[in-house]
Enzyme design. Sequence first.
Site, mmCIF file in Angstrom:
data_model
loop_
_atom_site.group_PDB
_atom_site.id
_atom_site.type_symbol
_atom_site.label_atom_id
_atom_site.label_comp_id
_atom_site.label_asym_id
_atom_site.label_seq_id
_atom_site.Cartn_x
_atom_site.Cartn_y
_atom_site.Cartn_z
ATOM 1 C CG HIS A 17 -1.842 -1.171 1.261
ATOM 2 N ND1 HIS A 17 -3.189 -1.050 1.001
ATOM 3 C CD2 HIS A 17 -1.623 -2.483 1.514
ATOM 4 C CE1 HIS A 17 -3.763 -2.243 1.102
ATOM 5 N NE2 HIS A 17 -2.826 -3.133 1.416
ATOM 6 C CG ASP A 122 -4.935 1.861 1.288
ATOM 7 O OD1 ASP A 122 -5.872 1.140 1.718
ATOM 8 O OD2 ASP A 122 -3.980 1.424 0.652
#
Length: 138
Positions: A17, A122
């Site tokens: 991520h 995210d």
Amino acid sequence: MAHPVGILVVPFPAHGHLNQLLHFSLHLSSHNLPVHFAASATHNRQARDRIQGWNSTSVDKVHFHDLQIPPFSTPPPDPDAVIKFPAHLQPMFEASDHLRSPLLDLFRLLSGTYERLVVVHDPLMSFAGIDAVTVAQR
């Protein structure tokens, strides 16, 4: 006078991520956009250390913000677990909730610097989008 637009990127603190959003941040900053990357100090350092394909000048254009996060355990994955959910990541999920307060402070700070603050987060950090709207409405 405030700058027209700033971009705040909020990754989930896991390797895949962090890398994806840091590459995105570097691409945006290569177009002379002011980009801020907010994660814990440890995760910011890991993201910078692992970056490939960009020179140090590009990385220096991104403004890294080290947010405080409490220590958390990182148990090894259990390949024999009956439930295949990566439970070893649960402490990181729980610790990332502690980023909410320092992130709010950063929203407030950056909102005074830019006329518009774009928040890219995210999906696992969805509270960032919710809190950004709350700050913007004040």
